[in-house]
Design an enzyme around this catalytic site. Structure first.
Site, PDB file in Angstrom:
ATOM      1  N   GLU A 111       1.007  -1.280   0.115  1.00 30.64           N
ATOM      2  CA  GLU A 111      -0.128  -0.155  -0.054  1.00 30.64           C
ATOM      3  C   GLU A 111       0.926   1.350  -0.061  1.00 30.64           C
ATOM      4  OE1 GLU A 111      -3.118  -0.081  -0.291  1.00 30.64           O
ATOM      5  OE2 GLU A 111      -3.037  -2.362  -0.429  1.00 30.64           O
TER       6      GLU A 111
ATOM      7  N   ASP B 122       3.960  -3.881  -5.832  1.00 26.56           N
ATOM      8  CA  ASP B 122       4.557  -4.918  -5.334  1.00 26.56           C
ATOM      9  C   ASP B 122       5.933  -4.982  -5.329  1.00 26.56           C
ATOM     10  OD1 ASP B 122       2.139  -6.249  -5.089  1.00 26.56           O
ATOM     11  OD2 ASP B 122       2.278  -7.594  -6.858  1.00 26.56           O
TER      12      ASP B 122
END
Length: 492
Positions: A325, A412
């Site tokens: 996030e 990611d």
């Protein structure tokens, strides 16, 4: 599909010109073409869901029992989506063909014209527009309630996800209507006024765009601070919590200006898990669902000998999700998406500007000028424009998902640079197991509908072999057996 509709429309529209009828037919063609295209994609996805085994890279992690359960959940949702799509498509067709919404608008306009609450024509249009939206909202809540109840209390409950009571579900509906009562009137007033007050200006549509963008920015502030707390309880994570200490260190490492850290009681409604960041400037907050924390804790519930070490590993998994996030924040993904969205909205509103004074268009769909109100209502013009922007909206949705999937890979990789590649891959597997998510996605369906890449692709991009940590795989399997046993006990 179209041949039977023409007699129906002719009976409903005896006085319409050929041009008017052609406009309606074009709108319906767009509507049905979208339905047929999306239905083809749904059947392609059904074929993918029904594949006999998981992808090779995940076959040693997810056993046959779990895989069949995930297929059952995916197919139940697929059937629900298809039936609801068919219903919605025919409903929209009938609403357009029999001019049902114009009848509602005419009733609202007649009431507003006679009302003493509004004096000027623009004020009467605002009043009529507010009444129109509230009536449609009430009708929508009532007609959609059976669909929502079935999805929640049948499908989600069947697969162990629903935690809501009927009372809580109903209270959410009432609260939602209450929020609408507060927010809708000023929004509609601003939208109508932006066009009416500056009707002769070349910048009227630009002002409308500014009003909508201002509301969107306002909602970014209002929703997490005032609206979401009406539905859930947000508790600060204790200062002495090891999890809090780990999250604070992670935030400091990437210079994220964390001010508050909450756990939300998502478990009172659903077993699904989530986490998100929000806030302006230096006032940033992080919210974790209690189901997310519990999901990772379940990995080590039976291992009392290494409790402290396992708690640390649980925290690493939570931090890996937050690292992802934070990757969105670091790459300014939210800001980029908002800029893209605002630019696309601006372009689309220019299209509305081209048709907002078209008498032929309004008459074609049954909207006639009312003596006491300004001609060609602003709200109705926006609704009519949406009917003809269906192909553009579908294409923009495809592009939005394309960008979103690229952003997911970037986030990611940000987590990977922080040293969380293995932990994030494991977290994805834990969440996939908890959510009973489908392991297969048709390429066409995913390109059009999905904002996230498939789990196997994400793990591969992280440079991790999914089943390389044998101890973790065994814990994951034990966790699934324990969860399955708990579900069986509840069923009994």
């Amino acid at each position: 599909h179209f041949a039977p509709t023409l007699p129906i429309m002719a009976m409903a529209r005896p006085s319409h010109t050929t041009t008017s009828l052609s406009l309606v037919v074009v709108a319906l063609v767009f509507h049905w073409c979208q339905f047929l295209f999306e239905t083809v994609l749904e059947f392609r996805q059904r074929t993918a869901i029904r594949k006999p085994s998981p992808p090779a890279a995940l076959r040693s992690i997810f056993d046959e029992t779990w895989y069949k359960a995930s297929q059952s959940y995916a197919l139940d949702r697929w059937t629900y989506r298809l039936i609801h799509s068919v219903y919605s498509t025919f409903e929209t067709h009938l609403v357009i063909s029999y001019e049902l919404m114009p009848r509602v608008w005419n009733a609202c306009a007649t009431w507003a014209a006679a009302s003493t609450y509004a004096v000027t024509p623009t004020a009467k249009e605002v009043l009529a527009s507010i009444a129109f939206v509230f009536l449609l909202t009430l009708v929508s809540v009532v007609k959609d309630a059976p669909w929502g109840a079935y999805a929640t209390f049948v499908i989600e409950a069947k697969h162990g996800f629903n935690k809501q009571t009927v009372r809580l579900w109903l209270m959410d509906k009432v609260k939602g209507l209450g929020v609408a009562c507060v927010l809708v009137p000023p929004i509609i007033a601003a939208v109508v006024a932006s066009i009416r007050v500056f009707a002769s200006s070349a910048y009227a549509v630009t002002l409308l765009w500014a009003v909508i963008m201002a509301f969107q920015l306002l909602m970014v502030f209002l929703y997490p601070n005032f609206i979401a707390p009406l539905f859930n309880k947000y508790d600060p994570i204790p200062e002495d919590s090891p999890l809090r200490a780990d999250i604070v260190r992670l935030a400091e490492k990437v210079s994220y200006p964390l001010q508050k850290l909450y756990v939300v009681d998502g478990s009172k409604r659903s077993a699904h898990a989530n986490a998100y960041l929000y806030g302006f400037g230096k006032n940033k907050r992080i919210v974790l669902y209690d189901t997310l924390i519990k999901g990772f804790a379940e990995l080590n519930e039976e291992d009392e000998a290494a409790k402290d070490q396992d708690e640390s590993r649980n925290n690493e998994h939570v931090c890996s999700v937050l690292a992802h996030e934070l990757g969105h924040w670091n790459h300014s993904h939210v800001i980029k998406l908002m800029v893209m969205s605002s630019a696309l909205l601006f372009a689309q509103l220019q299209g509305y500007g081209l048709i907002r004074d078209s008498s032929v268009l309004f008459e074609a769909f049954g909207y006639h000028d009312h003596a006491a109100l300004p001609p060609k209502p602003v709200l109705i013009g926006l609704l009519l424009y949406q009917l003809f922007s269906v192909p553009v909206d579908a294409f923009l949705g495809f592009l939005s998902n394309l960008v979103s999937r690229a952003f997911e890979y970037q986030a990611d990789q940000f987590a990977r640079t922080l040293g969380y590649a293995k932990e994030l891959a494991q977290s994805l597997l834990v969440l996939q197991q908890s959510e009973k998510g489908s392991l297969w996605m048709d390429s066409w369906y995913g390109a059009y509908h999905s904002s996230h890449p498939e789990i196997a692709q994400r793990i591969d991009a992280l440079g991790v072999v999914a089943d390389s940590d044998k101890d973790f795989v065994q814990k994951l399997k034990r966790r699934e057996v324990a969860r399955r046993s708990g579900e069986d006990k509840k069923s009994a």
